[in-house]
Design a protein around this motif. Structure first.
Motif, PDB file in Angstrom:
ATOM      1  N   MET A 144     -57.587  32.239  18.357  1.00  0.00           N
ATOM      2  CA  MET A 144     -57.852  32.504  19.583  1.00  0.00           C
ATOM      3  C   MET A 144     -56.929  33.712  20.258  1.00  0.00           C
ATOM      4  O   MET A 144     -55.668  33.299  20.532  1.00  0.00           O
ATOM      5  CB  MET A 144     -57.751  31.539  20.337  1.00  0.00           C
ATOM      6  N   ILE A 145     -57.495  34.662  20.711  1.00  0.00           N
ATOM      7  CA  ILE A 145     -56.907  35.741  21.110  1.00  0.00           C
ATOM      8  C   ILE A 145     -57.019  35.742  22.850  1.00  0.00           C
ATOM      9  O   ILE A 145     -58.053  35.780  23.107  1.00  0.00           O
ATOM     10  CB  ILE A 145     -57.231  37.142  20.576  1.00  0.00           C
ATOM     11  N   LEU A 146     -55.780  35.829  23.520  1.00  0.00           N
ATOM     12  CA  LEU A 146     -56.084  35.798  24.834  1.00  0.00           C
ATOM     13  C   LEU A 146     -55.556  37.307  25.437  1.00  0.00           C
ATOM     14  O   LEU A 146     -54.808  37.847  24.887  1.00  0.00           O
ATOM     15  CB  LEU A 146     -55.058  34.886  25.557  1.00  0.00           C
ATOM     16  N   THR A 147     -56.365  37.672  26.391  1.00  0.00           N
ATOM     17  CA  THR A 147     -56.044  38.914  27.012  1.00  0.00           C
ATOM     18  C   THR A 147     -54.911  38.750  28.108  1.00  0.00           C
ATOM     19  O   THR A 147     -54.527  37.707  28.247  1.00  0.00           O
ATOM     20  CB  THR A 147     -57.200  39.605  28.027  1.00  0.00           C
ATOM     21  N   LYS A 148     -54.288  39.881  28.323  1.00  0.00           N
ATOM     22  CA  LYS A 148     -53.130  39.899  29.531  1.00  0.00           C
ATOM     23  C   LYS A 148     -53.648  39.189  30.725  1.00  0.00           C
ATOM     24  O   LYS A 148     -52.617  38.296  31.101  1.00  0.00           O
ATOM     25  CB  LYS A 148     -52.663  41.072  29.677  1.00  0.00           C
ATOM     26  N   LEU A 149     -54.708  39.418  31.201  1.00  0.00           N
ATOM     27  CA  LEU A 149     -55.121  38.566  32.407  1.00  0.00           C
ATOM     28  C   LEU A 149     -55.195  37.153  32.107  1.00  0.00           C
ATOM     29  O   LEU A 149     -54.711  36.327  32.925  1.00  0.00           O
ATOM     30  CB  LEU A 149     -56.594  39.232  32.912  1.00  0.00           C
ATOM     31  N   GLN A 150     -55.707  36.682  31.024  1.00  0.00           N
ATOM     32  CA  GLN A 150     -55.723  35.253  30.781  1.00  0.00           C
ATOM     33  C   GLN A 150     -54.435  34.452  30.635  1.00  0.00           C
ATOM     34  O   GLN A 150     -54.238  33.787  30.884  1.00  0.00           O
ATOM     35  CB  GLN A 150     -56.704  35.046  29.567  1.00  0.00           C
ATOM     36  N   ARG A 151     -53.443  35.357  29.821  1.00  0.00           N
ATOM     37  CA  ARG A 151     -52.339  34.755  29.749  1.00  0.00           C
ATOM     38  C   ARG A 151     -51.515  34.842  31.029  1.00  0.00           C
ATOM     39  O   ARG A 151     -50.827  33.658  31.196  1.00  0.00           O
ATOM     40  CB  ARG A 151     -51.465  35.669  28.709  1.00  0.00           C
ATOM     41  N   TRP A 152     -51.646  35.649  31.857  1.00  0.00           N
ATOM     42  CA  TRP A 152     -50.998  35.711  33.402  1.00  0.00           C
ATOM     43  C   TRP A 152     -51.510  34.443  34.150  1.00  0.00           C
ATOM     44  O   TRP A 152     -50.851  33.626  34.604  1.00  0.00           O
ATOM     45  CB  TRP A 152     -51.271  36.932  33.956  1.00  0.00           C
ATOM     46  N   PHE A 153     -52.886  34.419  33.985  1.00  0.00           N
ATOM     47  CA  PHE A 153     -53.321  33.153  34.633  1.00  0.00           C
ATOM     48  C   PHE A 153     -52.931  31.852  34.180  1.00  0.00           C
ATOM     49  O   PHE A 153     -52.837  30.866  34.861  1.00  0.00           O
ATOM     50  CB  PHE A 153     -54.962  33.137  34.539  1.00  0.00           C
ATOM     51  N   LEU A 154     -52.892  31.751  32.955  1.00  0.00           N
ATOM     52  CA  LEU A 154     -52.288  30.561  32.084  1.00  0.00           C
ATOM     53  C   LEU A 154     -51.104  30.383  32.644  1.00  0.00           C
ATOM     54  O   LEU A 154     -50.520  29.009  32.858  1.00  0.00           O
ATOM     55  CB  LEU A 154     -52.483  30.481  30.778  1.00  0.00           C
ATOM     56  N   PHE A 155     -50.227  31.287  32.493  1.00  0.00           N
ATOM     57  CA  PHE A 155     -48.768  31.150  32.894  1.00  0.00           C
ATOM     58  C   PHE A 155     -48.367  30.701  34.550  1.00  0.00           C
ATOM     59  O   PHE A 155     -47.774  29.901  34.637  1.00  0.00           O
ATOM     60  CB  PHE A 155     -47.971  32.306  32.761  1.00  0.00           C
ATOM     61  N   SER A 156     -49.391  31.605  35.183  1.00  0.00           N
ATOM     62  CA  SER A 156     -49.168  31.065  36.707  1.00  0.00           C
ATOM     63  C   SER A 156     -49.568  29.680  36.890  1.00  0.00           C
ATOM     64  O   SER A 156     -49.093  29.043  37.961  1.00  0.00           O
ATOM     65  CB  SER A 156     -50.000  31.900  37.437  1.00  0.00           C
ATOM     66  N   GLN A 157     -50.732  29.224  36.329  1.00  0.00           N
ATOM     67  CA  GLN A 157     -51.078  27.650  36.493  1.00  0.00           C
ATOM     68  C   GLN A 157     -49.976  26.830  36.103  1.00  0.00           C
ATOM     69  O   GLN A 157     -49.707  25.901  36.666  1.00  0.00           O
ATOM     70  CB  GLN A 157     -52.364  27.490  35.771  1.00  0.00           C
ATOM     71  N   LEU A 158     -49.484  27.106  34.932  1.00  0.00           N
ATOM     72  CA  LEU A 158     -48.445  26.307  34.127  1.00  0.00           C
ATOM     73  C   LEU A 158     -47.319  26.361  35.392  1.00  0.00           C
ATOM     74  O   LEU A 158     -46.701  25.168  35.559  1.00  0.00           O
ATOM     75  CB  LEU A 158     -47.921  26.625  32.960  1.00  0.00           C
ATOM     76  N   THR A 159     -46.966  27.155  35.783  1.00  0.00           N
ATOM     77  CA  THR A 159     -45.700  27.499  36.720  1.00  0.00           C
ATOM     78  C   THR A 159     -45.876  26.686  38.107  1.00  0.00           C
ATOM     79  O   THR A 159     -45.011  25.950  38.542  1.00  0.00           O
ATOM     80  CB  THR A 159     -45.058  28.833  36.927  1.00  0.00           C
ATOM     81  N   THR A 160     -47.050  26.672  38.442  1.00  0.00           N
ATOM     82  CA  THR A 160     -47.517  26.057  39.877  1.00  0.00           C
ATOM     83  C   THR A 160     -47.135  24.606  39.544  1.00  0.00           C
ATOM     84  O   THR A 160     -47.101  23.860  40.452  1.00  0.00           O
ATOM     85  CB  THR A 160     -48.862  26.843  40.353  1.00  0.00           C
ATOM     86  N   ASN A 161     -47.824  24.227  38.393  1.00  0.00           N
ATOM     87  CA  ASN A 161     -48.151  22.657  38.272  1.00  0.00           C
ATOM     88  C   ASN A 161     -46.597  22.231  37.890  1.00  0.00           C
ATOM     89  O   ASN A 161     -46.296  21.157  38.651  1.00  0.00           O
ATOM     90  CB  ASN A 161     -49.022  22.344  37.009  1.00  0.00           C
ATOM     91  N   ALA A 162     -45.838  22.740  37.553  1.00  0.00           N
ATOM     92  CA  ALA A 162     -44.260  22.698  37.374  1.00  0.00           C
ATOM     93  C   ALA A 162     -43.689  22.474  38.700  1.00  0.00           C
ATOM     94  O   ALA A 162     -42.876  21.467  38.706  1.00  0.00           O
ATOM     95  CB  ALA A 162     -43.651  23.490  36.326  1.00  0.00           C
ATOM     96  N   ILE A 163     -43.634  23.294  39.368  1.00  0.00           N
ATOM     97  CA  ILE A 163     -43.089  23.426  40.666  1.00  0.00           C
ATOM     98  C   ILE A 163     -43.687  22.235  41.406  1.00  0.00           C
ATOM     99  O   ILE A 163     -42.671  21.484  42.067  1.00  0.00           O
ATOM    100  CB  ILE A 163     -43.391  24.705  41.404  1.00  0.00           C
ATOM    101  N   SER A 164     -44.884  21.924  41.485  1.00  0.00           N
ATOM    102  CA  SER A 164     -45.367  20.736  42.197  1.00  0.00           C
ATOM    103  C   SER A 164     -44.974  19.532  41.644  1.00  0.00           C
ATOM    104  O   SER A 164     -44.896  18.474  42.395  1.00  0.00           O
ATOM    105  CB  SER A 164     -46.892  20.849  42.614  1.00  0.00           C
ATOM    106  N   PHE A 165     -44.784  19.382  40.478  1.00  0.00           N
ATOM    107  CA  PHE A 165     -44.543  18.212  39.653  1.00  0.00           C
ATOM    108  C   PHE A 165     -42.894  17.943  40.079  1.00  0.00           C
ATOM    109  O   PHE A 165     -42.579  16.778  40.439  1.00  0.00           O
ATOM    110  CB  PHE A 165     -44.627  18.275  38.200  1.00  0.00           C
TER     111      PHE A 165
END
Length: 134
Positions: free
Chosen positions: A1-22
């Motif tokens: 599975m190859i992710l585009t830069k936009l998809q990687r950025w979106f995935l990273f931003s979701q992970l960091t947002t969830n980690a901060i709220s956790f």
């Protein structure tokens, strides 16, 4: 599975947002338990106490290495274990007289004294002094 830069950025931003709220509920817990139950006041602990929400019970003694002062510090630790929402601290006038002078306490004052302080720069307006007998 190859992710585009936009998809990687979106995935990273979701992970960091969830980690901060956790981690948000744990931030206050860590901050309250970072300091020991009873702390000696020095330059480093003052930096840690600045900006905190907890009130500070500051005990001024003549010399913190004195036998009576050590007994008082033991009592402070016992009180601190029952009152985690207050920081219990102590300072010896021989160790840091300049700091004690800011509270109007010097070598001529009757010691020990206990001051309830909010840790702010304007501590003299919110000052309560209690004379202790040990």
């Amino acid at each position: 599975m190859i992710l585009t830069k936009l998809q990687r950025w979106f995935l990273f931003s979701q992970l960091t947002t969830n980690a901060i709220s956790f981690m948000a509920p744990f931030k206050e817990f860590v901050k309250q338990n970072f300091l020991p139950l009873s702390v000696p006041i020095n330059h480093d602990t003052l930096k840690l106490l600045k900006g905190g929400k907890r009130k500070i019970v500051l005990t001024l003694v003549e010399d913190k290495a004195d036998e009576k002062s050590e007994k008082l510090i033991t009592l402070l630790k016992a009180a601190a274990s029952a009152n985690r929402d207050i920081v219990f601290s102590y300072v010896g006038i021989k160790q840091w007289g300049g700091f004690a002078d800011t509270f109007g306490v010097n070598k001529k004052s009757k010691l020990p004294k206990m001051i309830v302080w909010d840790g702010d720069e304007e501590y003299l307006t919110e000052l309560v002094i209690v004379k202790l007998k040990i």
